[in-house]
Design a protein around this motif. Structure first.
Motif, PDB file in Angstrom:
ATOM      1  N   SER A   6      33.742  33.308  26.739  1.00 17.80           N
ATOM      2  CA  SER A   6      33.851  33.584  25.441  1.00 17.80           C
ATOM      3  C   SER A   6      34.579  34.221  24.749  1.00 17.80           C
ATOM      4  O   SER A   6      35.363  34.371  23.336  1.00 17.80           O
ATOM      5  CB  SER A   6      34.476  32.212  25.370  1.00 17.80           C
ATOM      6  OG  SER A   6      33.219  31.976  25.327  1.00 17.80           O
ATOM      7  N   ASP A   7      33.214  34.852  24.277  1.00 14.98           N
ATOM      8  CA  ASP A   7      33.508  35.903  23.604  1.00 14.98           C
ATOM      9  C   ASP A   7      33.668  37.872  22.940  1.00 14.98           C
ATOM     10  O   ASP A   7      32.831  38.468  23.713  1.00 14.98           O
ATOM     11  CB  ASP A   7      32.668  35.069  21.957  1.00 14.98           C
ATOM     12  CG  ASP A   7      32.975  35.817  20.564  1.00 14.98           C
ATOM     13  OD1 ASP A   7      33.708  35.885  19.934  1.00 14.98           O
ATOM     14  OD2 ASP A   7      32.124  35.708  20.070  1.00 14.98           O
ATOM     15  N   VAL A   8      34.146  38.009  22.705  1.00 13.76           N
ATOM     16  CA  VAL A   8      33.586  39.417  22.256  1.00 13.76           C
ATOM     17  C   VAL A   8      33.056  39.651  21.291  1.00 13.76           C
ATOM     18  O   VAL A   8      33.473  39.407  19.935  1.00 13.76           O
ATOM     19  CB  VAL A   8      35.342  40.132  22.306  1.00 13.76           C
ATOM     20  CG1 VAL A   8      35.049  42.247  22.624  1.00 13.76           C
ATOM     21  CG2 VAL A   8      36.473  39.783  22.887  1.00 13.76           C
ATOM     22  N   PRO A   9      32.016  40.884  21.077  1.00 11.59           N
ATOM     23  CA  PRO A   9      31.206  41.502  20.036  1.00 11.59           C
ATOM     24  C   PRO A   9      31.761  42.235  18.806  1.00 11.59           C
ATOM     25  O   PRO A   9      32.734  42.243  19.469  1.00 11.59           O
ATOM     26  CB  PRO A   9      29.895  42.583  21.147  1.00 11.59           C
ATOM     27  CG  PRO A   9      29.831  42.003  22.802  1.00 11.59           C
ATOM     28  CD  PRO A   9      32.155  41.433  22.572  1.00 11.59           C
ATOM     29  N   ASP A  10      31.629  41.980  17.496  1.00  6.87           N
ATOM     30  CA  ASP A  10      31.375  43.171  16.701  1.00  6.87           C
ATOM     31  C   ASP A  10      31.783  44.443  17.150  1.00  6.87           C
ATOM     32  O   ASP A  10      31.100  45.150  17.180  1.00  6.87           O
ATOM     33  CB  ASP A  10      30.702  42.775  15.585  1.00  6.87           C
ATOM     34  CG  ASP A  10      31.256  41.541  14.987  1.00  6.87           C
ATOM     35  OD1 ASP A  10      32.968  41.332  15.353  1.00  6.87           O
ATOM     36  OD2 ASP A  10      30.951  40.299  14.034  1.00  6.87           O
TER      37      ASP A  10
END
Lengths: 222, 80
Positions: A37-41
């Motif tokens: 549910s998240d993309v790394p920076d």
């Protein structure tokens, strides 16, 4: 430049994209699974080619509703660059991050061959390393690449310099309106295109016309 | 409750598949066949028993996923 490649079930160009990115930027991209549910920076997110979720319902429709796409959309709104290639372009239109739709090819056949393109617009981080009007050759491999939008949208895209790649005269492989092969969003940080620049980044694969896309990104994003 | 959702291309959107089907029907000798349009039928079973609520819910499903409203329209049929 840090990059990530999203992997959907039945993506099949994710590794091609990863190899091209690593060769050109010197850094391995982070592979991100669709259920995350998240993309790394990162500075760049690539949505690769393939047949995500078996192209069920419509190409890119299921992927467009995936957890990861909510995160990708949020990041893009904050200015992170997104490159959608082939199925990735279809996903971008399904999430309305890009206007229009990619419909079944006008001649109803899957096309898989190199196609001549014109670089129409060089005022973008994706095309800044090309000469304006340059003729390049990228492979296409799709059954649904027929770009359709209403006349008003097409006029706006062309008027704002958001059509970056067009199929060269007489080379339109799918019936796309106004020979459109790749377009930018309004903020110019999202590019979707049907042809595959990542497949022509190494002379061993028959050409290097696609390298400038990644070189331009590297130059612009550090 | 059962819902039947018909997803079809909007008028004016070119439908090459429909055209191919039309040609095939002509070739089979069905000379009276004119324009042919192809669409999708999606059947959905719903726990909802209130028809008005079900219709609202299905409409939302259509707009979110079942139809791409840039090129497609949808019709909803409900059966209790």
């Amino acid at each position: 430049m840090k990059s990530a490649v999203v992997v959907f079930p039945a993506s099949n160009c994710d590794r091609d994209a990863a190899v091209a990115l690593e060769q050109i930027t010197g850094h391995k991209p982070i592979m991100v699974w669709h259920a995350d549910s998240d993309v790394p920076d990162v500075d760049l997110i690539v949505l690769p080619g393939g047949f995500s979720y078996g192209d069920y319902l419509r190409c890119g429709a299921m992927a467009g509703q995936s957890n990861i796409m909510r995160a990708v959309k949020e990041k893009s709104e904050k200015g992170v660059h997104v490159l959608g290639i082939c199925n990735g372009f279809q996903v971008l239109t399904e999430t309305h991050m890009l206007p229009g739709v990619l419909m079944k090819n006008a001649q109803l056949k899957f096309v898989c061959r190199p196609v001549g393109l014109t670089v129409v617009e060089t005022e973008s981080v994706f095309t800044r390393k090309y000469a304006a009007g340059a003729h390049v050759e990228f492979p296409v491999a799709h059954g649904e690449g027929n770009y359709v939008a209403d006349a008003e949208t097409l006029d706006r895209l062309e008027g704002d310099g958001r059509v970056v790649f067009k199929y060269a005269a007489g080379e339109n492989p799918n019936g796309s309106a106004r020979d459109i092969a790749g377009i930018l969003n309004e903020k110019r940080n999202v590019l979707g295109l049907m042809p595959h620049p990542e497949r022509v980044c190494d002379p061993l694969l028959g050409g290097t016309d696609g390298r400038a896309v990644f070189e331009g990104l590297l130059e612009a994003l550090g | 409750m059962k819902a039947r959702v018909f997803v079809t291309l909007k008028n004016g959107v070119l439908d090459p598949q429909g055209k191919a089907i039309g040609h095939a029907l002509n070739n089979l000798g069905f000379a009276s066949v004119g324009d042919v349009r192809q669409g999708k039928l999606i059947e959905i079973e719903l726990a909802e028993t209130d028809e008005a609520k079900a219709r609202v819910e299905i409409k939302e499903m259509c707009e979110k996923l079942l139809a791409n409203t840039v090129i497609e329209k949808f019709d909803i049929e409900l059966k209790v």
